[in-house]
Scaffold this motif. Structure first.
Motif, mmCIF file in Angstrom:
data_model
loop_
_atom_site.group_PDB
_atom_site.id
_atom_site.type_symbol
_atom_site.label_atom_id
_atom_site.label_comp_id
_atom_site.label_asym_id
_atom_site.label_seq_id
_atom_site.Cartn_x
_atom_site.Cartn_y
_atom_site.Cartn_z
ATOM 1 N N MET A 1 69.147 37.826 31.956
ATOM 2 C CA MET A 1 70.107 38.337 32.940
ATOM 3 C C MET A 1 70.151 39.866 32.854
ATOM 4 O O MET A 1 70.226 40.427 31.761
ATOM 5 C CB MET A 1 71.495 37.770 32.658
ATOM 6 C CG MET A 1 72.554 38.185 33.684
ATOM 7 S SD MET A 1 74.215 37.574 33.265
ATOM 8 C CE MET A 1 73.963 35.814 33.312
ATOM 9 N N ASN A 2 70.071 40.553 34.018
ATOM 10 C CA ASN A 2 70.095 42.006 33.977
ATOM 11 C C ASN A 2 71.523 42.523 33.756
ATOM 12 O O ASN A 2 72.498 41.766 33.835
ATOM 13 C CB ASN A 2 69.483 42.602 35.255
ATOM 14 C CG ASN A 2 70.257 42.227 36.511
ATOM 15 O OD1 ASN A 2 71.473 42.053 36.486
ATOM 16 N ND2 ASN A 2 69.539 42.108 37.616
ATOM 17 N N LEU A 3 71.607 43.828 33.473
ATOM 18 C CA LEU A 3 72.902 44.414 33.127
ATOM 19 C C LEU A 3 73.901 44.280 34.269
ATOM 20 O O LEU A 3 75.078 43.971 34.039
ATOM 21 C CB LEU A 3 72.709 45.893 32.756
ATOM 22 C CG LEU A 3 73.981 46.654 32.384
ATOM 23 C CD1 LEU A 3 74.616 46.056 31.132
ATOM 24 C CD2 LEU A 3 73.674 48.135 32.186
ATOM 25 N N GLU A 4 73.450 44.497 35.501
ATOM 26 C CA GLU A 4 74.355 44.432 36.652
ATOM 27 C C GLU A 4 75.014 43.052 36.761
ATOM 28 O O GLU A 4 76.230 42.930 36.929
ATOM 29 C CB GLU A 4 73.591 44.758 37.927
ATOM 30 C CG GLU A 4 74.456 44.751 39.184
ATOM 31 C CD GLU A 4 73.691 45.138 40.435
ATOM 32 O OE1 GLU A 4 74.288 45.103 41.523
ATOM 33 O OE2 GLU A 4 72.494 45.458 40.312
ATOM 34 N N ALA A 5 74.198 41.995 36.650
ATOM 35 C CA ALA A 5 74.725 40.635 36.758
ATOM 36 C C ALA A 5 75.626 40.301 35.570
ATOM 37 O O ALA A 5 76.669 39.649 35.726
ATOM 38 C CB ALA A 5 73.568 39.641 36.844
ATOM 39 N N GLU A 6 75.232 40.766 34.399
ATOM 40 C CA GLU A 6 76.017 40.477 33.197
ATOM 41 C C GLU A 6 77.389 41.142 33.264
ATOM 42 O O GLU A 6 78.412 40.531 32.920
ATOM 43 C CB GLU A 6 75.259 40.939 31.963
ATOM 44 C CG GLU A 6 75.854 40.433 30.663
ATOM 45 C CD GLU A 6 74.924 40.627 29.498
ATOM 46 O OE1 GLU A 6 74.905 39.762 28.619
ATOM 47 O OE2 GLU A 6 74.206 41.652 29.460
ATOM 48 N N LEU A 7 77.420 42.400 33.721
ATOM 49 C CA LEU A 7 78.707 43.090 33.823
ATOM 50 C C LEU A 7 79.566 42.501 34.933
ATOM 51 O O LEU A 7 80.793 42.494 34.829
ATOM 52 C CB LEU A 7 78.486 44.588 34.045
ATOM 53 C CG LEU A 7 77.968 45.363 32.827
ATOM 54 C CD1 LEU A 7 77.771 46.828 33.166
ATOM 55 C CD2 LEU A 7 78.907 45.224 31.625
ATOM 56 N N ALA A 8 78.952 42.004 35.993
ATOM 57 C CA ALA A 8 79.719 41.350 37.061
ATOM 58 C C ALA A 8 80.407 40.094 36.517
ATOM 59 O O ALA A 8 81.578 39.827 36.816
ATOM 60 C CB ALA A 8 78.815 41.003 38.229
ATOM 61 N N GLU A 9 79.693 39.330 35.715
ATOM 62 C CA GLU A 9 80.289 38.146 35.094
ATOM 63 C C GLU A 9 81.387 38.545 34.113
ATOM 64 O O GLU A 9 82.441 37.902 34.040
ATOM 65 C CB GLU A 9 79.217 37.329 34.369
ATOM 66 C CG GLU A 9 78.301 36.550 35.285
ATOM 67 C CD GLU A 9 77.443 35.562 34.521
ATOM 68 O OE1 GLU A 9 77.608 35.444 33.285
ATOM 69 O OE2 GLU A 9 76.600 34.902 35.159
ATOM 70 N N ALA A 10 81.137 39.625 33.358
ATOM 71 C CA ALA A 10 82.137 40.101 32.400
ATOM 72 C C ALA A 10 83.394 40.563 33.124
ATOM 73 O O ALA A 10 84.519 40.338 32.658
ATOM 74 C CB ALA A 10 81.556 41.245 31.558
ATOM 75 N N ALA A 11 83.221 41.216 34.289
ATOM 76 C CA ALA A 11 84.375 41.668 35.072
ATOM 77 C C ALA A 11 85.217 40.477 35.521
ATOM 78 O O ALA A 11 86.460 40.515 35.450
ATOM 79 C CB ALA A 11 83.907 42.478 36.278
ATOM 80 N N ALA A 12 84.550 39.406 35.971
ATOM 81 C CA ALA A 12 85.276 38.201 36.380
ATOM 82 C C ALA A 12 86.015 37.586 35.195
ATOM 83 O O ALA A 12 87.159 37.121 35.328
ATOM 84 C CB ALA A 12 84.303 37.197 36.979
ATOM 85 N N HIS A 13 85.389 37.650 34.031
ATOM 86 C CA HIS A 13 85.993 37.119 32.802
ATOM 87 C C HIS A 13 87.250 37.919 32.429
ATOM 88 O O HIS A 13 88.302 37.339 32.119
ATOM 89 C CB HIS A 13 84.959 37.176 31.684
ATOM 90 C CG HIS A 13 85.475 36.799 30.333
ATOM 91 N ND1 HIS A 13 85.847 35.503 30.008
ATOM 92 C CD2 HIS A 13 85.698 37.552 29.217
ATOM 93 C CE1 HIS A 13 86.260 35.477 28.750
ATOM 94 N NE2 HIS A 13 86.184 36.699 28.259
ATOM 95 N N VAL A 14 87.153 39.257 32.479
ATOM 96 C CA VAL A 14 88.299 40.111 32.154
ATOM 97 C C VAL A 14 89.434 39.865 33.144
ATOM 98 O O VAL A 14 90.608 39.759 32.773
ATOM 99 C CB VAL A 14 87.889 41.606 32.148
ATOM 100 C CG1 VAL A 14 89.124 42.501 32.051
ATOM 101 C CG2 VAL A 14 86.933 41.899 31.010
ATOM 102 N N CYS A 15 89.088 39.771 34.423
ATOM 103 C CA CYS A 15 90.115 39.542 35.449
ATOM 104 C C CYS A 15 90.835 38.208 35.230
ATOM 105 O O CYS A 15 92.060 38.119 35.380
ATOM 106 C CB CYS A 15 89.481 39.573 36.840
ATOM 107 S SG CYS A 15 89.034 41.230 37.396
ATOM 108 N N GLN A 16 90.086 37.193 34.862
ATOM 109 C CA GLN A 16 90.701 35.887 34.615
ATOM 110 C C GLN A 16 91.695 35.961 33.458
ATOM 111 O O GLN A 16 92.795 35.413 33.529
ATOM 112 C CB GLN A 16 89.613 34.853 34.321
ATOM 113 C CG GLN A 16 90.142 33.433 34.154
ATOM 114 C CD GLN A 16 89.016 32.444 33.905
ATOM 115 O OE1 GLN A 16 87.962 32.793 33.382
ATOM 116 N NE2 GLN A 16 89.234 31.199 34.296
#
Length: 280
Positions: A1-16
């Motif tokens: 997984m590239n950095l962009e996709a990984e950080l997008a998932e991490a952002a969703a995780h933080v928001c949750q």
């Protein structure tokens, strides 16, 4: 997984975890991503970056921003380390500035003298605020100057390489170049002359930005040259080219010539001197 996709998932995780609504991505840097998030009716900028090595610089950025309270500096509300998929992340929740960047605005053409001075005066006030706190931003550039909702008020953001003059430098002595964006860096940054860095380094960077606003180009880059030539000119501590000096004088922006002096001692000595020159 590239950095962009990984950080997008991490952002969703933080928001949750935080009870925030993830709206959309705002932009990205080399290793950082920013997202628009909502809490009830309030919008924030959520910024994520992988933690690589010591967190000293991230902590300094956080402490510096928390110590600032100025209408033309983006407010930091919270910053903390986190993990996603076992990887450490630095999370920051900041004020959302909705009016776009100066970089975007300049892509449509240069600004008038009046428009440039309307930017210059509040941003010079930011330099006064940082000077009083012994801080040097070191990365003033069009991409880091945003506009408030009114589309007119400039707001300085991204204190990722802020220098705290009362603390030991985090930049290694042996490095050929210091932190900063080369196209907007002062000579002392390009040459890693740490002993010369102070508020006048930010003054030089802001003068580059303001010159670009009225000239439509970097002041050290003549029409037949490229940006790499301009960076070499600055690093070599050359004076502003005569053609740029003449144009700045014709446009009523001659006060920027002094701010672009290759040596800090040749620039405005105190922020209030620079502010006064911009007011004339």
């Amino acid at each position: 997984m590239n950095l962009e996709a990984e950080l997008a998932e991490a952002a969703a995780h933080v928001c949750q975890k935080r009870g925030l609504k993830l709206v959309r991505e705002l932009g990205s840097g080399a290793f950082k991503r920013a997202y628009l998030v909502q809490s009830a009716e309030t919008e924030f900028a959520l910024k994520l970056a992988p933690i690589i090595g010591p967190v000293d610089r991230l902590i300094r950025e956080t402490d510096a921003l928390l110590g600032c309270a100025h209408p033309n500096i983006a407010s930091l509300f919270e910053a903390f380390p986190d993990h996603y998929n076992g990887k450490p992340l630095w999370v920051a929740i900041e004020q959302f500035i909705p009016g776009g960047t100066l970089e975007d605005r300049l892509s449509k053409g240069r600004l008038s003298r009046e428009q440039t001075l309307n930017l210059a005066r509040p941003l010079a006030g930011v330099l006064q605020h940082l000077f009083e706190r012994r801080l040097v931003h070191r990365d003033i550039k069009p991409a880091n100057i945003l506009f408030a909702a009114d589309g007119q008020t400039p707001v300085l953001t991204d204190f990722g390489i802020v220098r705290v003059l009362d603390l030991p430098s985090l930049t290694r002595e042996f490095l050929a170049f210091g932190p900063g964006t080369p196209a907007y860096a002062a000579p002392e940054q390009l040459n890693n002359e740490k002993n010369l860095i102070d508020w006048r380094t930010d003054q030089f960077e802001l003068a580059i930005v303001l010159s670009e606003c009225v000239l439509g180009r970097h002041p050290f880059m003549l029409p037949d040259q490229n940006i790499h030539s301009a960076i070499i000119e600055v690093a070599s501590k050359r004076e502003v080219p005569q053609e740029s000096r003449d144009q700045l004088e014709e446009l009523g922006m001659s006060m920027l010539i002094r701010a672009l002096s290759p040596w800090p001692v040749g620039r405005y000595r105190q922020p209030h001197d620079f502010i006064a020159a911009l007011a004339d």
